[in-house]
Enzyme design. Structure first.
Site, PDB file in Angstrom:
ATOM      1  N   ASN A  22      63.678  11.974 -14.159  1.00 26.81           N
ATOM      2  CA  ASN A  22      62.548  12.350 -14.923  1.00 26.81           C
ATOM      3  C   ASN A  22      62.242  14.026 -14.427  1.00 26.81           C
ATOM      4  OD1 ASN A  22      62.342   9.744 -15.722  1.00 26.81           O
ATOM      5  ND2 ASN A  22      60.421   9.261 -14.734  1.00 26.81           N
ATOM      6  N   ASP A  54      55.825   6.200 -19.838  1.00 25.47           N
ATOM      7  CA  ASP A  54      56.028   6.432 -18.564  1.00 25.47           C
ATOM      8  C   ASP A  54      54.744   5.986 -17.533  1.00 25.47           C
ATOM      9  OD1 ASP A  54      57.432   7.363 -16.248  1.00 25.47           O
ATOM     10  OD2 ASP A  54      56.470   9.416 -16.352  1.00 25.47           O
TER      11      ASP A  54
HETATM   12 ZN   LIG Z   1      57.065   9.059 -11.910  1.00 23.74          ZN
END
Ligand SMILES: [Zn+2]
Length: 276
Positions: free
Chosen positions: A225, A82
């Site tokens: 997310n 990420d």
């Molecule tokens: Zn992010």
């Protein structure tokens, strides 16, 4: 073995009207609980190593941990980087066994973001790995402000980079501790009208649960997310466990008691992303 790429889980989600959670991991305890929750809900899951996770544990170690969990899991598991900020970081993740890398060029000018993301997508695809890019800028609660995604730029970004997933800025903000934000549905509709690429919402913790479900089922948003919401659940469980017995000092004994509460909190997150 159920280690898969990001594309492997997002294309079915796009087709069948659900979303997959990209869960922000910080260590063994939370990543193990996330996989247990995904198995209990029988849904795929994306384990994410973001900047603060990597600051604590080196990428090659995280790659092994993710792969170990994936190989034993009964559901598909993606090992995802990420917010990779450099080509080198994405290369290291691929060499460490990650099956998906996010390159965040969202602070750069459009042409530079496209050129750098395209190069990383090409490198990732050559290795059989997926790539997520970001167009527009998703800000941080109490920090940098957002810059909403322009639909025309999103269409150009998608076609010129060949990314497998595209993170967009539509009212979402990182690190939100409440769910009162709400996303700009009109902007989402304008973006999804001009691209076929699965869309990603960073800062998912700030999105009201009903809107998560509605968008999972009825939009091209296929990945949310979730970090802050589950970090808060872990922190609360850890505080309770530490305070439960002032004599206790063995950290494995203490950390064990975070498992069930984090599994329960994660299951609630995963349930909201299921199809109709
Ligand atoms: Zn992010």
């Amino acid at each position: 073995m159920s280690l898969v790429t990001l594309s492997d889980v997002l294309q079915p989600a796009l087709r069948d009207g659900y979303a997959v959670a990209g869960l922000v991991t910080l260590g063994w305890e939370d990543m193990r609980a996330y996989v247990a929750a995904a198995e209990a809900e029988d849904v795929p899951v994306i384990l994410q190593a973001g900047p603060s996770c990597r600051e604590h544990t080196p990428l090659p170690v995280l790659g092994k941990m993710f792969r170990h969990l994936a190989e034993a899991a009964s559901v598909p598991v993606v090992a995802h980087l990420d917010h990779g900020y450099t080509h080198e970081e994405c290369r290291t993740a691929i060499d460490s066994g990650f099956t998906s890398v996010m390159f965040d060029g969202s602070r750069k000018a459009l042409a530079q973001n496209i050129a750098e993301t395209a190069a990383i997508a090409e490198m990732a695809h050559a290795a059989g790995v997926s790539c997520e890019g970001e167009i527009g800028f998703v800000g941080y609660s109490g920090g940098e402000g957002s810059d909403g995604t322009d639909p025309d730029e999103a269409a150009q970004f998608a076609s010129e980079t060949d990314v497998d997933a595209m993170a967009i800025s539509v009212g979402n903000v990182h690190l939100q501790q409440d769910k009162e934000g709400g996303l700009d549905q009109a902007r989402i509709r304008a973006i999804e009208a001009v691209t076929q690429v699965p869309l990603v919402i960073h800062g998912g913790s700030g999105v009201p649960v009903a809107q998560r479900t509605a968008l999972a089922r009825g939009s091209k948003i296929c990945k949310f997310n979730i970090g802050t919401e589950l970090r808060m659940a872990f922190g609360q469980a850890l505080r309770t466990a530490v305070n439960a017995d002032p004599e206790r000092f063995d950290r494995v004994q203490i950390l064990k008691e975070t498992h069930e509460p984090v599994v329960e909190a994660t299951r609630r997150v995963l349930q909201a992303f299921k199809g109709a």
